[in-house]
Design a protein around this motif. Structure first.
Motif, mmCIF file in Angstrom:
data_model
loop_
_atom_site.group_PDB
_atom_site.id
_atom_site.type_symbol
_atom_site.label_atom_id
_atom_site.label_comp_id
_atom_site.label_asym_id
_atom_site.label_seq_id
_atom_site.Cartn_x
_atom_site.Cartn_y
_atom_site.Cartn_z
ATOM 1 N N VAL A 160 49.848 57.777 60.109
ATOM 2 C CA VAL A 160 48.731 57.901 59.199
ATOM 3 C C VAL A 160 48.060 59.302 59.452
ATOM 4 O O VAL A 160 47.800 59.882 58.539
ATOM 5 C CB VAL A 160 47.847 56.606 59.465
ATOM 6 C CG1 VAL A 160 46.590 56.820 58.451
ATOM 7 C CG2 VAL A 160 48.555 55.343 59.128
ATOM 8 N N LYS A 184 51.776 67.499 70.669
ATOM 9 C CA LYS A 184 51.396 67.373 69.517
ATOM 10 C C LYS A 184 50.266 68.360 68.950
ATOM 11 O O LYS A 184 50.242 68.647 67.532
ATOM 12 C CB LYS A 184 50.720 66.037 69.571
ATOM 13 C CG LYS A 184 51.728 64.855 69.858
ATOM 14 C CD LYS A 184 51.082 63.355 69.824
ATOM 15 C CE LYS A 184 52.131 62.230 70.418
ATOM 16 N NZ LYS A 184 51.605 61.039 70.301
ATOM 17 N N TYR A 200 42.812 64.954 73.513
ATOM 18 C CA TYR A 200 41.647 64.182 74.010
ATOM 19 C C TYR A 200 41.557 63.914 75.328
ATOM 20 O O TYR A 200 40.766 63.703 76.013
ATOM 21 C CB TYR A 200 41.308 62.993 73.013
ATOM 22 C CG TYR A 200 42.480 61.808 73.143
ATOM 23 C CD1 TYR A 200 42.273 60.798 73.923
ATOM 24 C CD2 TYR A 200 43.601 62.049 72.405
ATOM 25 C CE1 TYR A 200 43.312 59.858 74.039
ATOM 26 C CE2 TYR A 200 44.510 60.885 72.505
ATOM 27 C CZ TYR A 200 44.400 59.825 73.425
ATOM 28 O OH TYR A 200 45.511 59.080 73.386
ATOM 29 N N ASN A 327 55.386 58.766 70.191
ATOM 30 C CA ASN A 327 55.797 58.984 68.812
ATOM 31 C C ASN A 327 55.117 60.424 68.242
ATOM 32 O O ASN A 327 54.057 60.554 68.269
ATOM 33 C CB ASN A 327 55.476 57.827 67.897
ATOM 34 C CG ASN A 327 54.059 57.561 67.768
ATOM 35 O OD1 ASN A 327 53.633 57.405 68.651
ATOM 36 N ND2 ASN A 327 53.662 57.758 66.364
HETATM 37 N N1 LIG Z 1 43.621 50.059 57.764
HETATM 38 C C1 LIG Z 1 44.945 49.863 57.441
HETATM 39 O O1 LIG Z 1 45.263 49.194 56.383
HETATM 40 C C2 LIG Z 1 46.014 50.428 58.223
HETATM 41 C C3 LIG Z 1 47.243 50.632 57.848
HETATM 42 C C4 LIG Z 1 48.184 51.442 58.757
HETATM 43 C C5 LIG Z 1 47.566 51.793 60.073
HETATM 44 N N2 LIG Z 1 46.520 51.268 60.513
HETATM 45 C C6 LIG Z 1 45.934 51.945 61.615
HETATM 46 O O2 LIG Z 1 46.048 53.291 61.661
HETATM 47 C C7 LIG Z 1 46.287 53.695 62.812
HETATM 48 C C8 LIG Z 1 47.581 54.609 62.946
HETATM 49 O O3 LIG Z 1 48.438 53.795 62.804
HETATM 50 P P1 LIG Z 1 49.925 54.379 62.602
HETATM 51 O O4 LIG Z 1 50.786 53.593 62.208
HETATM 52 O O5 LIG Z 1 49.738 55.763 62.021
HETATM 53 O O6 LIG Z 1 50.153 54.717 64.198
HETATM 54 P P2 LIG Z 1 50.546 56.405 65.044
HETATM 55 O O7 LIG Z 1 49.075 57.128 64.757
HETATM 56 O O8 LIG Z 1 51.625 56.737 64.392
HETATM 57 O O9 LIG Z 1 50.880 55.795 66.417
HETATM 58 C C9 LIG Z 1 50.030 55.271 67.239
HETATM 59 C C10 LIG Z 1 49.351 56.503 68.264
HETATM 60 O O10 LIG Z 1 47.987 55.883 68.584
HETATM 61 C C11 LIG Z 1 47.632 56.923 69.705
HETATM 62 N N3 LIG Z 1 47.060 56.127 70.806
HETATM 63 C C12 LIG Z 1 47.520 55.203 71.598
HETATM 64 N N4 LIG Z 1 46.748 54.735 72.399
HETATM 65 C C13 LIG Z 1 45.532 55.538 72.337
HETATM 66 C C14 LIG Z 1 44.375 55.290 72.784
HETATM 67 N N5 LIG Z 1 43.857 54.668 74.042
HETATM 68 N N6 LIG Z 1 43.108 56.202 72.329
HETATM 69 C C15 LIG Z 1 43.612 57.040 71.452
HETATM 70 N N7 LIG Z 1 44.763 57.268 70.710
HETATM 71 C C16 LIG Z 1 45.924 56.228 71.253
HETATM 72 C C17 LIG Z 1 48.941 57.326 70.286
HETATM 73 O O11 LIG Z 1 48.919 59.021 69.946
HETATM 74 P P3 LIG Z 1 48.279 59.886 70.948
HETATM 75 O O12 LIG Z 1 49.125 60.601 71.558
HETATM 76 O O13 LIG Z 1 47.335 60.748 70.042
HETATM 77 O O14 LIG Z 1 47.390 58.997 71.941
HETATM 78 C C18 LIG Z 1 49.981 56.915 69.175
HETATM 79 O O15 LIG Z 1 50.802 57.838 68.922
HETATM 80 C C19 LIG Z 1 46.307 52.509 63.979
HETATM 81 O O16 LIG Z 1 45.093 52.243 64.481
HETATM 82 C C20 LIG Z 1 46.791 51.407 62.719
HETATM 83 O O17 LIG Z 1 46.375 50.124 63.307
HETATM 84 C C21 LIG Z 1 45.518 50.911 59.599
#
Ligand SMILES: NC(=O)c1ccc[n+]([C@@H]2O[C@H](COP(=O)([O-])OP(=O)(O)OC[C@H]3O[C@@H](n4cnc5c(N)ncnc54)[C@H](OP(=O)(O)O)[C@@H]3O)[C@@H](O)[C@H]2O)c1
Length: 336
Positions: A160, A184, A200, A327
Motif C-alpha cells: 500500500v 528499501k 525508522y 517484503n
Molecule cells: N484500511 C484498509 O482497508 C487496509 C487495506 C489494506 C492494508 N491495510 C493496512 O495497510 C498496512 C500496509 O499493508 P500492506 O499490505 O501494504 O503491507 P506491507 O506494507 O506490504 O507489509 C507490511 C510491512 O509492515 C512493516 N512493519 C512490520 N512491522 C512493523 C513495525 N513494528 N513498525 C513499522 N513497520 C512495520 C514492514 O516493513 P518495514 O521494513 O518498513 O518495517 C512490512 O514490510 C497494514 O497495516 C495493513 O493492515 C489496511
C-alpha cells in the motif's frame, strides 16, 4: 470429477506475539465437481496481507476469526480449469476470497473475472487490486489529498505504502517516506522518486528527526503502522492536518495493549482530522481508481515490485516474513 484440493489451515489461535510456522498446517480434501453452474478454479497467486493477523486471534474484529482446521480465506487469483457456467469459461482468470488453497469449486457470485490481456494476472492482487484501491481511497476520499501537500507515509516500501507515495508524487506533493531497511530507502528515493526516505529503525528520536528533515510539518500523514510512529507524527502535523488511519502493523503482534496517545492536546490545538477507514466499505467506488491506475501503470508513471515466494506450503512462511518486513512491495505466493 473428484479432485484433491490442498489448503493451509490455522492449528490454534495466536492471541499475541509473532506467529510461528508450527501454528499452521497443510491439509487436503477431496472435492467433487459435478453440479450445473459450478466452476473449478486452480489458484495461481495468493495475496498475503497483514490484516489476516487479526483473524488469527479469537477476538471479535470486523471480520470473524479464521475457523481452525478449515482453509484460510483471503484474496487469491486463479485460472478456471473446468466450468459448467456459460459466463465463466475454461482458461479465464478470476479473483476470489477462497484464500490459501490450490483447487476449489465455486459458483459465479463468489468470483470476479479479470482481463489478463493488458496486465500480468497478479497485478490484480497488487496495484489494480485491494492494495492500490486502499492507497487511492485513503489518499483522495479519506485524506482529501491536495496539490503541494507535504505527505508523510509509514511502511512506505510496502504494498500500500509504495503506491501511496507515488500517487502523492503524481499529484504534485512532497513525500517523506519511512521504511525498515536501507535497501528499501534506496528503492524509494532512486526508483519511486520520493523526496526523502529514512530507515525508522536507525532513528533515536523520531519527533526530532521529523522536525529536522521537514521543519514546516506535515499536511497529511498516511498511517500504516500506528503506535509510537503515529504519536510522533501527531507532534509534527500542521494546523488542520489530516491523518489517514489505514493500518497498525506495529501493534499487530504486540504482547501487551499499546499505551494510549499522550499528545491528544495537539489534535485539539491543531484542529487535526484523524480518520480510519476499511477498503471493504468502498468496493462500489472503484471506477475512477481503476481508470487512473491503469493509465498510471501503462504510462509508466507508477511502478511496483513484488516479493514472490513459491509453493502453497510456503504461504505461512511468506506471511511471517511480511510481518518481519522482508517484503519489498507486494508479498505474493505463486502456486505452480
Ligand atoms: N484500511 C484498509 O482497508 C487496509 C487495506 C489494506 C492494508 N491495510 C493496512 O495497510 C498496512 C500496509 O499493508 P500492506 O499490505 O501494504 O503491507 P506491507 O506494507 O506490504 O507489509 C507490511 C510491512 O509492515 C512493516 N512493519 C512490520 N512491522 C512493523 C513495525 N513494528 N513498525 C513499522 N513497520 C512495520 C514492514 O516493513 P518495514 O521494513 O518498513 O518495517 C512490512 O514490510 C497494514 O497495516 C495493513 O493492515 C489496511
Amino acid at each position: 470429477m473428484i479432485i484433491k484440493s490442498n489448503f493451509i489451515t490455522l492449528k490454534r489461535y495466536i492471541p499475541s506475539g509473532m506467529p510461528s510456522l508450527d501454528d499452521f498446517a497443510i491439509k487436503s480434501e477431496k472435492i467433487n465437481f459435478k453440479v450445473n453452474d459450478q466452476i473449478l478454479v486452480k489458484n495461481e497467486w495468493i495475496s498475503v496481507d497483514p490484516y489476516m493477523r487479526g483473524r488469527m486471534t479469537e477476538r471479535k474484529n470486523y471480520i470473524d476469526p479464521f475457523e481452525l482446521g478449515k482453509p484460510m480465506e483471503g484474496g487469491a487469483l486463479g485460472k478456471i480449469i473446468e466450468s459448467n457456467n456459460k459466463e465463466f469459461k475454461k482458461g479465464e482468470y478470476v479473483i476470489s476470497n477462497f484464500g490459501w488453497r490450490d483447487y476449489f469449486i465455486s459458483s459465479d457470485n463468489f468470483l470476479t473475472k479479470i482481463d489478463v490481456q493488458k496486465f500480468q494476472p497478479q497485478t490484480f492482487l497488487g496495484p489494480l487490486g485491494f492494495t492500490g484501491h486502499t492507497a487511492y481511497i485513503g489518499l483522495f476520499k479519506i485524506g482529501q489529498l491536495k496539490k503541494n501537500d507535504i505527505v508523510l507515509v509509514s511502511s512506505a516500501a510496502g504494498s500500500v505504502g509504495s503506491i501511496v507515495c507515488q500517487i502523492a508524487k503524481i499529484n504534485g506533493c512532497k513525500v517523506i517516506a519511512s521504511t525498515g531497511s536501507d535497501e528499501k530507502v534506496k528503492w524509494l528515493e532512486k526508483e519511486l522518486g520520493v523526496d526523502h526516505a529514512f530507515n525508522y529503525k536507525k532513528i533515536d528520536n523520531l519527533v526530532l528527526y521529523l522536525k529536522e528533515i521537514n521543519p514546516e510539518g506535515f499536511d497529511l500523514y498516511f498511517d500504516n503502522v500506528g503506535g509510537d510512529f503515529l504519536e510522533a507524527a501527531i507532534y509534527r502535523m500542521k494546523n488542520y492536518g489530516k491523518i489517514v488511519i489505514c493500518g497498525r502493523i506495529s501493534q499487530m503482534n504486540a504482547t501487551s495493549p499499546s499505551p494510549g496517545l499522550k499528545n491528544m492536546a495537539h489534535v485539539l490545538v491543531k484542529r487535526l482530522t484523524i480518520k480510519g477507514f476499511l477498503i471493504f466499505d468502498h468496493l462500489n467506488d472503484k471506477e475512477e481508481f481503476y481508470n487512473d491506475m491503469t493509465y498510471w501503470i501503462k504510462s509508466n508513471k507508477l511502478k511496483f515490485k513484488e516479493t514472490i515466494v513459491d509453493g502453497l506450503e510456503n504461504t505461512p512462511k511468506a506471511f511471517i516474513e511480511l510481518l518481519k518486513g522482508r517484503n519489498l512491495g507486494k508479498m505474493l505466493v505463486r502456486i505452480g
